[in-house]
Scaffold this motif. Sequence first.
Motif, short mmCIF file in Angstrom:
data_model
loop_
_atom_site.label_atom_id
_atom_site.label_comp_id
_atom_site.label_asym_id
_atom_site.label_seq_id
_atom_site.Cartn_x
_atom_site.Cartn_y
_atom_site.Cartn_z
N GLY A 34 54.54 18.20 37.85
CA GLY A 34 54.97 16.98 38.52
C GLY A 34 54.07 16.52 39.65
N GLU A 59 64.57 18.60 33.16
CA GLU A 59 63.90 17.56 32.39
C GLU A 59 64.93 16.59 31.81
OE1 GLU A 59 60.29 19.13 30.13
OE2 GLU A 59 61.43 20.96 30.43
N GLY A 60 64.44 15.44 31.38
CA GLY A 60 65.31 14.36 30.91
C GLY A 60 66.26 14.76 29.80
N ILE A 98 57.32 15.76 44.50
CA ILE A 98 58.39 16.57 43.90
C ILE A 98 58.20 18.05 44.25
CG2 ILE A 98 59.34 17.36 41.70
CD1 ILE A 98 58.70 14.57 40.61
N MET A 145 64.52 16.13 39.10
CA MET A 145 63.99 15.67 37.81
C MET A 145 62.48 15.85 37.80
SD MET A 145 64.88 13.92 34.99
CE MET A 145 65.96 12.50 35.11
N ASN A 146 61.98 16.43 36.72
CA ASN A 146 60.54 16.63 36.60
C ASN A 146 60.14 16.58 35.13
OD1 ASN A 146 57.85 17.17 37.24
ND2 ASN A 146 58.33 18.91 38.56
N ILE A 147 58.83 16.66 34.85
CA ILE A 147 58.37 16.59 33.47
C ILE A 147 58.04 17.98 32.93
CG2 ILE A 147 57.58 14.23 33.74
CD1 ILE A 147 54.73 15.26 33.91
N GLY A 148 58.60 18.99 33.56
CA GLY A 148 58.43 20.37 33.14
C GLY A 148 59.21 21.21 34.12
#
Lengths: 352, 352
Positions: free
Chosen positions: B191, B217-218, B195, B182-185
């Motif tokens: 991140g 991503e989410g 990560i 899971m990451n923000i990109g």
Amino acid sequence: MSSQPRIAIDAMGGDEGVRVMMAGTALARRRHEGLRFLLFGDQAQIKAALDHHPNLRAASEIIHSDSVVESTDKPSAALRKKTSSMNMAIAAVKAGDARAAVSAGNTGALMATAKLALRTMPGVDRPALAALLPTLGDNDTIMLDLGANTECDARNLVQFAVMGAAYARIAFDLDRPRVRLMNIGTEEMKGTEEIRDAAAVLRAAESLPLSFEGFIEGNKIGSGEADVIVCDGFSGNVALKTAEGTAKFVTDLLRKAFTSSIRSKLGFLISRPAMHLLRHHLDPNNHNGAVFLGLNGVVVKSHGGANDKGVANAVHVAARLVEEDITRRIAADMAGIENLAAVASKLELSAK
Amino acid sequence: MSSQPRIAIDAMGGDEGVRVMMAGTALARRRHEGLRFLLFGDQAQIKAALDHHPNLRAASEIIHSDSVVESTDKPSAALRKKTSSMNMAIAAVKAGDARAAVSAGNTGALMATAKLALRTMPGVDRPALAALLPTLGDNDTIMLDLGANTECDARNLVQFAVMGAAYARIAFDLDRPRVRLMNIGTEEMKGTEEIRDAAAVLRAAESLPLSFEGFIEGNKIGSGEADVIVCDGFSGNVALKTAEGTAKFVTDLLRKAFTSSIRSKLGFLISRPAMHLLRHHLDPNNHNGAVFLGLNGVVVKSHGGANDKGVANAVHVAARLVEEDITRRIAADMAGIENLAAVASKLELSAK
């Protein structure tokens, strides 16, 4: 005429470019008659798009730019494109020619450009990205940070709370917005040290124009129990995207279910107005316009895929924040965090 | 008879207590004829509940316990209740009398009790909480950690990936589950350092029985693009709860929309089978049973509000993991992370 507030529009960003940016800005202008616009981008394209929007044309000045920040540009590459529409729009805010900038370009590039040009306000260590999310309550909720800062300390979180509350007072017309910190439980000892320290400071800072109401968990984002939800940029970004993804997941399932038989197709046709209502409530265009808070100037990010109405919302957000002078409000509130020495001593206390 | 695998059931946990725990266990037993059960709790209450489930009674032994871990008990208080049903169920796993324990009690207490009694497996620094989430793809997705560890380093994340993959091989009958962080990109430089380091190790560890496919991503949790999603416990907990909250939010809106007019009520009645399908897909009981991975023994947490079917799912999860000997599998895979010296050197590399 030049005393009227002006908003700088990056006309080139977004998936559909100039046409949508102009149509959206024209739509927003109707709600804000006194506003004027500086339109940055390819002059020929902007002129052509304005043919459909004479009212906007009358309130705007076009400033030609000869390059565009691409969605694939890294922030470092975007910073070097000094004559891009994005860079020039931000530069106009820095120079005082505009009070806000709106762009649908690449978020990382916009953030880097805005930070470098506008710098953070006195009292603010780091800017935060804030957006409105729908709730079942009377108003939306403001969530921040949504990805500007991967890691945050207690000071950052406290500052985000103050900035978010200033935004909430404007957006929802409240005196003391209810602020909560995102956590993985609601008991005082839950979460990271940063979050517990930020909670201790906010609990003590009673003179601030906000009401700190403790922790909130991810399942309550849409419950209407908070006007402002504060989190670090990593978990905020995860939460925002998870909420978007889950809403899409459920509506996809719904569509599947409704087309699974003739009977359910019939039901769908009959209840179409209900479905329309649902779609309206969940349409991200109705919540478009994320704000970088904490800079010397207002910068609003419009979603790359936004339609006319979405762009209009983003421009409306910028206009409201300019009209209500959010930058001055945040500066005043920051001064009101009793004094940073007290905050620091509290933090040291719990670090022992 | 004593050679058949046994599962220890904490009969006292959960909002509805003994009745639901027994009904659920009886239901699960039908899918696992060879299993036997140790039932921990108030003997009189358990005996009364078993009157309705003669088949379960025939496969079970009741062991009386004279206290209960309350939902409000802090982990430290729960640990002191040595004769609670929860403590005794875990102790049975430690003693080798049972191969797994299932409890619907307080998560923090269960985690603390399980960690203290069972200890982490060789090669595992910290256990993680893993659960199945629904997707639009062919199978569910396994997400971990969901809150056992507020902060995680790269080693933890790599170990979670290995443990999650072992679970996915059993749950979905796959040879090389697709694992994502899971990451923000999705770009390599996104991140936190933890990560990015974990990604570097997983990319290099080709001999592991998993296929590392980068970041997620989410908004893609339910997309079916990953069999295993690895995250730190804080953002995992936020994501899980946000997904639950958003699904409820959308279905609440839907209910509101469907009752907003006579016409839409009619449509609702006609499309009830479709709505039923949706509800079935989103019913958390169908995904009940979070597993603590990485301990010397299987411990499954059933949701406090689960119904009979939910408890049956949790017991089924425990049974499958026992039948397929997940503990041994994870141990073998851990040995296969080429060697930890190589991992460590990689981590040092990026820390420079």
